[in-house]
Design a protein around this motif. Structure first.
Motif: not given
Length: 273
Positions: A18-19, A21-23, A25-26, A29, A198
Motif C-alpha cells: 500500500k505504501f 502504491s501510494v508513493q 501514484l503521487w 501524478y 510526500r
C-alpha cells in the motif's frame, strides 16, 4: 517447553504494498503535471494535422498561436511561475538558434508553408526545446528536488557550453560527442538528485536521470516526426522510426537543460537565504 509467539508476516506485505502504491501514484501524478506543456505540444500537433486549414491560416502559424495560448493559460492559472516563464523563454531562444543552424545545414526541414517562418524555421519550433525546460522546472518544484555533489559552475558551465558548441561544429569538425559523454560521466560521477514523494526522500545518480529523460525525449521525437512537426532527410518519402543514435543527442541536450536550471535554482536559493 516454552510456547513461541506466533509470527505473522501477512499484514506486513499489504502495508508495504500500500505504501509503495501510494508513493508511485503521487510520483506519477507529479510527473504527469510536470509534462502538461509537452503534452499540450503533442495534442496541438495531432489536432493541427487532423484539421484542414483555410488558405489564410497555415498549419505552422496555427501551432504557434495555440502554443502561445497554452503558455499564457499556464501562467495565468499559476501552473507556471514568472521565474519558470523566464527560463522557458531562454530555452526557446537557445532552441531556435540551434534550429536555424540545423535547418540551414540540412539536418532536417520544415517543408510546409507558414508566415511565421524565419529562414525556413517556424517560430513554434523553439517551444519544443522550451517544453524540456518546462518539465525540468515543474518537476524540480513539485518533487522539491535538490542535488548533492554538484561540480560547480566552472566545470558544469564549461562542459555545457562545449556540448552546445559541438551541435554546431560537428558539421565541419570531428564529432566529439562520445568524448563529451565520457566527460559527463566523469564530472557528474558523484552528483545525486534528491527528490521527495510526500515526506520520503529518494536519491538517483544524475547520469541515470540524464539517460532516462533522453530516452523519453527520443520517444517524443518519434511521435513529433510522425505528426509532421519536422522531417528528417530520410523521412521525406515515408515516416519511419528515428535512429537510436539520436538518443545520445538528446542525452547531451538534457545535460545542458539540467545545468542551466540547476544553476538558476542555486542562484535563487542563495538570494533567498
Amino acid at each position: 517447553m516454552p510456547i513461541l509467539p506466533k509470527l505473522e508476516f501477512a499484514p506486513a506485505l499489504p502495508a508495504r504494498f500500500k505504501f509503495f502504491s501510494v508513493q508511485l501514484l503521487w510520483f506519477g501524478y507529479h510527473q504527469a503535471m510536470s509534462c502538461l506543456f509537452p503534452l499540450a505540444i503533442f495534442g496541438t500537433l495531432a489536432l493541427s494535422q487532423a484539421i484542414s486549414w483555410p488558405g489564410y491560416l497555415h498549419r505552422y502559424d496555427a501551432i504557434l498561436l495555440l502554443l502561445l495560448g497554452v503558455q499564457l493559460l499556464m501562467y495565468l492559472s499559476g501552473l507556471e511561475t514568472p521565474d519558470e516563464i523566464k527560463v522557458i523563454c531562454v530555452f526557446h531562444l537557445i532552441g531556435l538558434a540551434l534550429e536555424l543552424y540545423k535547418v540551414h545545414m540540412g539536418s532536417w526541414s520544415y517543408p510546409e508553408p507558414g508566415c511565421t517562418k524565419l529562414l525556413g524555421v517556424p517560430l513554434y519550433s523553439g517551444f519544443m526545446y522550451a517544453s524540456v525546460a518546462s518539465y525540468m522546472c515543474q518537476v524540480w518544484r513539485r518533487l522539491r528536488m535538490d542535488m548533492t555533489g554538484w561540480p560547480g559552475l566552472p566545470a558544469a558551465g564549461l562542459l555545457g557550453g562545449a556540448i552546445y558548441l559541438n551541435f554546431f561544429t560537428h558539421h565541419f569538425l570531428p564529432d566529439v560527442r562520445w568524448w563529451l559523454t565520457a566527460l559527463v560521466l566523469l564530472v557528474f560521477r558523484r552528483t545525486r538528485i534528491l527528490y521527495r514523494v510526500r515526506e520520503k526522500v529518494y536519491r538517483m545518480p544524475l547520469t541515470v536521470a540524464f539517460c532516462l529523460v533522453g530516452f523519453f525525449i527520443w520517444l517524443a521525437e518519434n511521435i513529433a516526426t510522425f505528426l509532421g512537426a519536422w522531417t528528417y532527410p530520410d523521412q521525406r518519402e515515408s515516416w519511419h522510426l528515428v535512429g537510436f543514435g539520436k538518443i545520445s543527442s538528446w542525452f547531451l541536450l538534457v545535460i545542458i537543460s539540467v545545468i542551466i536550471v540547476a544553476q538558476l535554482k542555486h542562484v535563487k536559493g542563495r538570494r533567498m537565504s
